[in-house]
Write a protein that holds these residues in place. Sequence first.
Motif, mmCIF file in Angstrom:
data_model
loop_
_atom_site.group_PDB
_atom_site.id
_atom_site.type_symbol
_atom_site.label_atom_id
_atom_site.label_comp_id
_atom_site.label_asym_id
_atom_site.label_seq_id
_atom_site.Cartn_x
_atom_site.Cartn_y
_atom_site.Cartn_z
ATOM 1 N N LEU A 73 46.182 12.472 8.470
ATOM 2 C CA LEU A 73 46.024 12.304 7.027
ATOM 3 C C LEU A 73 44.619 12.668 6.589
ATOM 4 O O LEU A 73 43.649 12.305 7.262
ATOM 5 C CB LEU A 73 46.300 10.858 6.623
ATOM 6 C CG LEU A 73 47.773 10.495 6.525
ATOM 7 C CD1 LEU A 73 48.006 9.090 7.006
ATOM 8 C CD2 LEU A 73 48.259 10.622 5.091
ATOM 9 N N THR B 48 47.317 1.994 14.279
ATOM 10 C CA THR B 48 46.828 2.130 12.916
ATOM 11 C C THR B 48 46.046 3.432 12.789
ATOM 12 O O THR B 48 45.985 4.230 13.701
ATOM 13 C CB THR B 48 45.976 0.926 12.499
ATOM 14 O OG1 THR B 48 45.762 1.010 11.092
ATOM 15 C CG2 THR B 48 44.636 0.896 13.208
ATOM 16 N N PHE B 49 45.443 3.610 11.654
ATOM 17 C CA PHE B 49 44.717 4.846 11.397
ATOM 18 C C PHE B 49 43.375 4.856 12.124
ATOM 19 O O PHE B 49 42.578 3.933 12.003
ATOM 20 C CB PHE B 49 44.455 4.980 9.893
ATOM 21 C CG PHE B 49 45.703 5.207 9.112
ATOM 22 C CD1 PHE B 49 46.441 4.139 8.641
ATOM 23 C CD2 PHE B 49 46.149 6.487 8.856
ATOM 24 C CE1 PHE B 49 47.613 4.336 7.919
ATOM 25 C CE2 PHE B 49 47.309 6.693 8.138
ATOM 26 C CZ PHE B 49 48.038 5.621 7.677
ATOM 27 N N GLU C 40 33.760 10.522 14.825
ATOM 28 C CA GLU C 40 33.813 9.198 15.437
ATOM 29 C C GLU C 40 33.869 9.339 16.964
ATOM 30 O O GLU C 40 34.170 10.413 17.500
ATOM 31 C CB GLU C 40 35.057 8.446 14.951
ATOM 32 C CG GLU C 40 34.985 8.063 13.490
ATOM 33 C CD GLU C 40 33.917 7.034 13.200
ATOM 34 O OE1 GLU C 40 34.069 5.865 13.617
ATOM 35 O OE2 GLU C 40 32.916 7.389 12.537
ATOM 36 N N GLN D 271 47.111 8.791 12.783
ATOM 37 C CA GLN D 271 47.922 7.609 13.056
ATOM 38 C C GLN D 271 48.849 7.971 14.206
ATOM 39 O O GLN D 271 49.828 8.676 14.022
ATOM 40 C CB GLN D 271 48.725 7.186 11.825
ATOM 41 C CG GLN D 271 49.469 5.882 12.007
ATOM 42 C CD GLN D 271 50.307 5.515 10.793
ATOM 43 O OE1 GLN D 271 50.879 6.377 10.136
ATOM 44 N NE2 GLN D 271 50.378 4.236 10.475
ATOM 45 N N LEU E 242 34.293 12.283 9.189
ATOM 46 C CA LEU E 242 34.023 12.194 7.757
ATOM 47 C C LEU E 242 33.122 13.352 7.362
ATOM 48 O O LEU E 242 32.068 13.564 7.976
ATOM 49 C CB LEU E 242 33.340 10.862 7.447
ATOM 50 C CG LEU E 242 32.933 10.628 5.994
ATOM 51 C CD1 LEU E 242 34.160 10.510 5.100
ATOM 52 C CD2 LEU E 242 32.088 9.364 5.878
ATOM 53 N N PHE F 37 44.846 9.893 -0.774
ATOM 54 C CA PHE F 37 45.300 10.528 0.458
ATOM 55 C C PHE F 37 46.375 11.571 0.206
ATOM 56 O O PHE F 37 47.168 11.459 -0.745
ATOM 57 C CB PHE F 37 45.844 9.475 1.427
ATOM 58 C CG PHE F 37 44.769 8.737 2.163
ATOM 59 C CD1 PHE F 37 44.140 7.646 1.586
ATOM 60 C CD2 PHE F 37 44.360 9.154 3.421
ATOM 61 C CE1 PHE F 37 43.128 6.978 2.254
ATOM 62 C CE2 PHE F 37 43.352 8.490 4.100
ATOM 63 C CZ PHE F 37 42.732 7.396 3.510
ATOM 64 N N TYR G 71 42.042 11.340 9.272
ATOM 65 C CA TYR G 71 42.514 10.224 10.090
ATOM 66 C C TYR G 71 43.714 10.670 10.921
ATOM 67 O O TYR G 71 44.441 11.589 10.565
ATOM 68 C CB TYR G 71 42.983 9.061 9.196
ATOM 69 C CG TYR G 71 41.887 8.281 8.539
ATOM 70 C CD1 TYR G 71 41.325 8.723 7.337
ATOM 71 C CD2 TYR G 71 41.413 7.096 9.090
ATOM 72 C CE1 TYR G 71 40.323 8.004 6.716
ATOM 73 C CE2 TYR G 71 40.413 6.370 8.469
ATOM 74 C CZ TYR G 71 39.874 6.828 7.289
ATOM 75 O OH TYR G 71 38.880 6.105 6.671
ATOM 76 N N LEU H 260 50.562 11.367 13.067
ATOM 77 C CA LEU H 260 50.446 11.734 11.659
ATOM 78 C C LEU H 260 48.967 11.887 11.321
ATOM 79 O O LEU H 260 48.187 10.968 11.525
ATOM 80 C CB LEU H 260 51.073 10.643 10.784
ATOM 81 C CG LEU H 260 51.039 10.873 9.282
ATOM 82 C CD1 LEU H 260 51.976 12.026 8.905
ATOM 83 C CD2 LEU H 260 51.441 9.607 8.534
ATOM 84 N N LEU I 109 39.886 6.942 12.383
ATOM 85 C CA LEU I 109 39.088 7.959 11.715
ATOM 86 C C LEU I 109 38.662 8.999 12.741
ATOM 87 O O LEU I 109 38.111 8.645 13.789
ATOM 88 C CB LEU I 109 37.861 7.324 11.052
ATOM 89 C CG LEU I 109 36.909 8.276 10.353
ATOM 90 C CD1 LEU I 109 37.586 8.928 9.142
ATOM 91 C CD2 LEU I 109 35.645 7.553 9.911
#
Lengths: 115, 109
Positions: A93, A43-44, A59, A38, A49, A106, A36, A91, A46
């Motif tokens: 994550l 917000t986070f 994504e 940020q 995955l 996380f 992810y 950031l 994606l």
Amino acid sequence: GALVYQYPRRTICKSGTSMRMECQAVGFQATSVAWYRQSPQKTFELIALSTVNSAIKYEQNFTQEKFPISHPNLSFSSMTVLNAYLEDRGLYLCGARRAPNSDYTFGSGTRLLVI
Amino acid sequence: GQQVQQSPASLVLQEGENAELQCNFSSTATQLQWFYQSPGGSLVSLLSNPSGTKHTGRLTSTTVTKERRSSLHISSSQTTDSGTYLCAIDRGAGNKLTFGIGTRVLVRP
């Protein structure tokens, strides 16, 4: 307990260069790893995955060409930000889970500053 | 529209006060997690609560799945509770978490 170590904690790179971040699952087998971002004031989002025995799924707005990810085994994943520019700061994550519908754990994140 | 909505956006508490944070989501969730993000950015899972009520320490989460909402109650707040509280759902398709924008909490001594 389940832990995820992420490193480096923070990094500065020059505009147009690349940087790699790593994620290590300890105490469990990470069958899925999600990366992810940020961005400031957001917000986070994606990025992608990665699930064992499946192709890495990116994504919309994120591509393998820009954010190549490696997930070679059940405890390690890495992601590179290629040709980083100002809009890539934020950031990053990584979150890992042992099974579908299990909780995500996380890492502490990698803060990327681009100058 | 935003799949996970959180309210309020921010909250200021006096130490010792209680608080209730809300999370509403627009699609069925097979999993719901509440996270705490420290001012430094680290994300810590607080509770996993796809339905019903769960407690951990001074935190209580109640999720009403049919109504697509969850709440996080913080009792007897402490200054160390300051940070951002995030709600995230897994819709089951694609196996990924979708986050809300968070509620920023500041607890004053």
